[in-house]
Scaffold this active site. Sequence first.
Site, PDB file in Angstrom:
ATOM      1  N   CYS A  60      37.238  36.505  59.314  1.00 57.13           N
ATOM      2  CA  CYS A  60      37.617  36.353  61.220  1.00 57.13           C
ATOM      3  C   CYS A  60      36.744  37.978  61.441  1.00 57.13           C
ATOM      4  CB  CYS A  60      38.397  37.467  61.057  1.00 57.13           C
ATOM      5  SG  CYS A  60      40.593  36.055  60.446  1.00 57.13           S
TER       6      CYS A  60
ATOM      7  N   ARG B 283      28.821  35.132  57.833  1.00 61.54           N
ATOM      8  CA  ARG B 283      30.908  35.075  57.731  1.00 61.54           C
ATOM      9  C   ARG B 283      31.969  33.661  57.276  1.00 61.54           C
ATOM     10  NH1 ARG B 283      31.488  40.429  56.496  1.00 61.54           N
ATOM     11  NH2 ARG B 283      33.971  39.442  55.551  1.00 61.54           N
TER      12      ARG B 283
ATOM     13  N   TRP C  68      39.346  32.901  61.596  1.00 59.99           N
ATOM     14  CA  TRP C  68      39.340  32.101  60.261  1.00 59.99           C
ATOM     15  C   TRP C  68      41.140  31.888  60.046  1.00 59.99           C
ATOM     16  CZ3 TRP C  68      35.302  29.775  56.906  1.00 59.99           C
ATOM     17  CH2 TRP C  68      36.434  28.846  55.705  1.00 59.99           C
TER      18      TRP C  68
ATOM     19  N   ASN D  61      42.139  41.631  63.091  1.00 57.60           N
ATOM     20  CA  ASN D  61      41.556  40.261  62.199  1.00 57.60           C
ATOM     21  C   ASN D  61      42.954  41.010  61.420  1.00 57.60           C
ATOM     22  OD1 ASN D  61      39.115  39.752  62.859  1.00 57.60           O
ATOM     23  ND2 ASN D  61      38.215  41.581  61.854  1.00 57.60           N
ATOM     24  N   GLY D  62      43.391  40.435  60.533  1.00 61.95           N
ATOM     25  CA  GLY D  62      43.804  40.677  59.732  1.00 61.95           C
ATOM     26  C   GLY D  62      45.399  39.743  59.274  1.00 61.95           C
TER      27      GLY D  62
ATOM     28  N   GLU E  71      38.619  42.400  32.035  1.00 58.34           N
ATOM     29  CA  GLU E  71      37.952  42.805  33.022  1.00 58.34           C
ATOM     30  C   GLU E  71      36.488  44.810  33.313  1.00 58.34           C
ATOM     31  OE1 GLU E  71      35.554  41.568  34.516  1.00 58.34           O
ATOM     32  OE2 GLU E  71      35.777  42.050  36.214  1.00 58.34           O
TER      33      GLU E  71
ATOM     34  N   LYS F 200      33.731  46.438  33.364  1.00 61.17           N
ATOM     35  CA  LYS F 200      32.626  47.048  34.320  1.00 61.17           C
ATOM     36  C   LYS F 200      32.547  48.144  34.353  1.00 61.17           C
ATOM     37  CE  LYS F 200      33.269  44.089  37.237  1.00 61.17           C
ATOM     38  NZ  LYS F 200      33.453  43.516  37.474  1.00 61.17           N
TER      39      LYS F 200
ATOM     40  N   GLU G 142      29.142  47.850  32.224  1.00 59.20           N
ATOM     41  CA  GLU G 142      27.862  47.896  32.633  1.00 59.20           C
ATOM     42  C   GLU G 142      26.991  48.556  34.149  1.00 59.20           C
ATOM     43  OE1 GLU G 142      28.190  43.768  34.840  1.00 59.20           O
ATOM     44  OE2 GLU G 142      30.068  44.036  35.597  1.00 59.20           O
TER      45      GLU G 142
ATOM     46  N   HIS H  28      46.628  45.937  14.681  1.00 60.07           N
ATOM     47  CA  HIS H  28      46.495  45.366  13.538  1.00 60.07           C
ATOM     48  C   HIS H  28      44.959  45.637  13.187  1.00 60.07           C
ATOM     49  CE1 HIS H  28      49.087  42.873  13.144  1.00 60.07           C
ATOM     50  NE2 HIS H  28      48.930  42.146  14.489  1.00 60.07           N
TER      51      HIS H  28
ATOM     52  N   LYS I  27      21.965  39.478  38.806  1.00 50.95           N
ATOM     53  CA  LYS I  27      22.805  39.088  39.275  1.00 50.95           C
ATOM     54  C   LYS I  27      23.643  37.397  38.723  1.00 50.95           C
ATOM     55  CE  LYS I  27      26.766  39.408  42.606  1.00 50.95           C
ATOM     56  NZ  LYS I  27      27.936  39.972  41.547  1.00 50.95           N
TER      57      LYS I  27
HETATM   58  C1  F6R Z   1      29.943  41.569  35.626  1.00 52.07           C
HETATM   59  C2  F6R Z   1      29.259  39.947  36.411  1.00 52.07           C
HETATM   60  C3  F6R Z   1      28.681  39.235  35.555  1.00 52.07           C
HETATM   61  C4  F6R Z   1      29.332  37.719  35.672  1.00 52.07           C
HETATM   62  C5  F6R Z   1      28.784  36.283  35.111  1.00 52.07           C
HETATM   63  C6  F6R Z   1      29.127  35.165  35.499  1.00 52.07           C
HETATM   64  O1  F6R Z   1      30.575  42.163  36.667  1.00 52.07           O
HETATM   65  O2  F6R Z   1      28.618  39.386  37.510  1.00 52.07           O
HETATM   66  O3  F6R Z   1      29.902  38.808  34.079  1.00 52.07           O
HETATM   67  O4  F6R Z   1      30.795  37.599  36.178  1.00 52.07           O
HETATM   68  O5  F6R Z   1      27.706  36.481  34.933  1.00 52.07           O
HETATM   69  O6  F6R Z   1      28.592  34.709  37.033  1.00 52.07           O
HETATM   70  P1  F6R Z   1      28.547  33.719  37.788  1.00 52.07           P
HETATM   71  O7  F6R Z   1      30.133  34.288  38.398  1.00 52.07           O
HETATM   72  O8  F6R Z   1      27.677  33.559  38.805  1.00 52.07           O
HETATM   73  O9  F6R Z   1      28.841  31.985  37.221  1.00 52.07           O
END
Ligand code: F6R
Length: 613
Positions: free
Chosen positions: A2, A27, A74, A100-101, A486, A490, A493, A509, A608
Amino acid sequence: MCGIVGYIGPQDATPIILNGLRRLEYRGYDSAGLAVLQNHHIEVRRDAGKLSKLEALVADSPVHGHIGIGHTRWATHGAPSARNAHPHLGMTGEVVVVHNGIVENYIELRDELSAEGVVFNSDTDTEVIVHLVERYISSENGLVEAARKAMSHLKGAHGIVVISTREPDKIVAARIGNAGGVVIGIGEDEMFVASDMPAILEHTRQMVFLESRQMAVVSRDGLGVFALDGEPVPYEIQNVAWDPVSAEKGEYRHFMQKEIHEQVRSLTDTIAGRVDFEAGHIRLPELNLTPELARKIRKMYITACGTASHAGMVGKILIESIARIPVEVDIASEFRYRDPIIDEGTVVLAISQSGETADTLAAMEEARQKGATLWSIVNVIGSQAMRISDGYISMQTGPEIGVASTKAYTAPLVDVYMLAVLLGELRGTLPEKKRRVLVADLRLVPALAGKCLDREPQVEMIARALMNTSHCLYLGRGINMPTAYEGALKLKEISYIHAEGYPAGEMKHGPIALIDRSMPVIVIAPRDPWYEKMFSQLEQAKSRGGTVVALATDGDELIAGVADHVVWLPETPWMLTPVTSVIPLQMLAYHIAALRGLDVDQPRNLAKSVTVE
Ligand code: F6R
């Protein structure tokens, strides 16, 4: 997803609103509308479909005025249709609202208002807001007071904008929680309101961002900001650079921080149009999942890389538990080289934000050649993964720019949950009563995410305590074991701190040998079925001298008595706890990296989208 635009000033509001909505098109949306005050009368134009349809409506039946609001919707509650499109007009025709919401308690409010004689004209949750404003507007209560009272009834996170013929010289806008922002653009003798800056950036760079639980009273030449209890609050005018990238970043220092905060909205959009809360059904039409296919599935593989593979691990637990299909999770770079056993009763589900990750695409290719049904959960529309799949779920998070994935992690968590429920229904493994509960729980997700975000200051304090550590251990079990992976990913990285995620039961272990005073241990212990096991793990870590940071559910005194630091999580249905428990870990990694002065959005050596093997 939205979008909101509003205008008050000497110009004609209609083209300004239409242009603003056009700038929010990226969006995604399924209907659009606007309301303009014309000759003391509110004129509404709205329709399902693209903005061009709204523009055609306006061309056929023009509307002009100096104050107006517009919206791209949406669908969450009620199908995309003209009657469900915003703006929503009240019964007297004096008040009109865009929103929105999700109004979490809209069923109770609708029943209450219906009993008072209100007639509803749409299937939306939003409509209760306009009727509530009308309930309170009177000779004693002006628009501002009526809107304030109306908002005190709403549960959930919201961005709301209201205008009324009673006070044609003002727009009232409010932000409650994190269902996207509300920004006021300050012009010369004119003012703008929007959910996102790009909508109004061509008119002004002077912006005021509302905080949660604040309300703005906007007139042509003035702005007042108030807390929802009515107290005036000071505001700061920010001069936004005329650069689309920094403009997109808005009030945040980094894209990662912005994207963490966007999760209320991205999760709202994730369930939008896919959940029929009244009937308790899930709709995933692009998956092409027929009842015959659902019954035919003997095995599933989920294949992905990095963060996406952690979402797959949560998916395994949900699909096995709800739909009773055996699921294996395979790192894509391994799957393609290990000759997996696949036949026509196998579904391979790839999860990928970019939809272009080379290893994931190669794994999909391998599955295709072996005759599997190929599904994907993908964020980038039109990407290769989406194109080669037999069916897909699109993540609906909008572009993710920060290299470290955040909102594109929580969206697929909800996608796999919805998939599990749908499979469970079609395969007859999920009793109706339980299905209704699981579907109803989805309604809570955006606001629960918002509650986690509200606790950012607490997380930032812990980040200060941990920012100079060299190692960190993350422990989780069951559905939150992937949360530990995860959280550790985070941190490593973006902060370059060595971090490991571990299944807590494995500690004894081997890894327990690592624990001493210099090793912070992050223990993920929400109230899920593994809670008691996690508590004993926490005690063990503590007794070995580790600094323990626990993620625990509000009010958990037991954990508060043992841990060095506690990050509080809102009470969450256990199958959805991976969503709420990861958000503080995203914030923790973000703040540690930001405090260390690192390039959060573009960490060294990372891309990315990893399009090479
Ligand atoms: C970590 C991260 C990467 C992606 C991985 C897969 O924050 O972004 O580990 O998750 O490279 O990327 P996608 O999801 O684009 O296939």
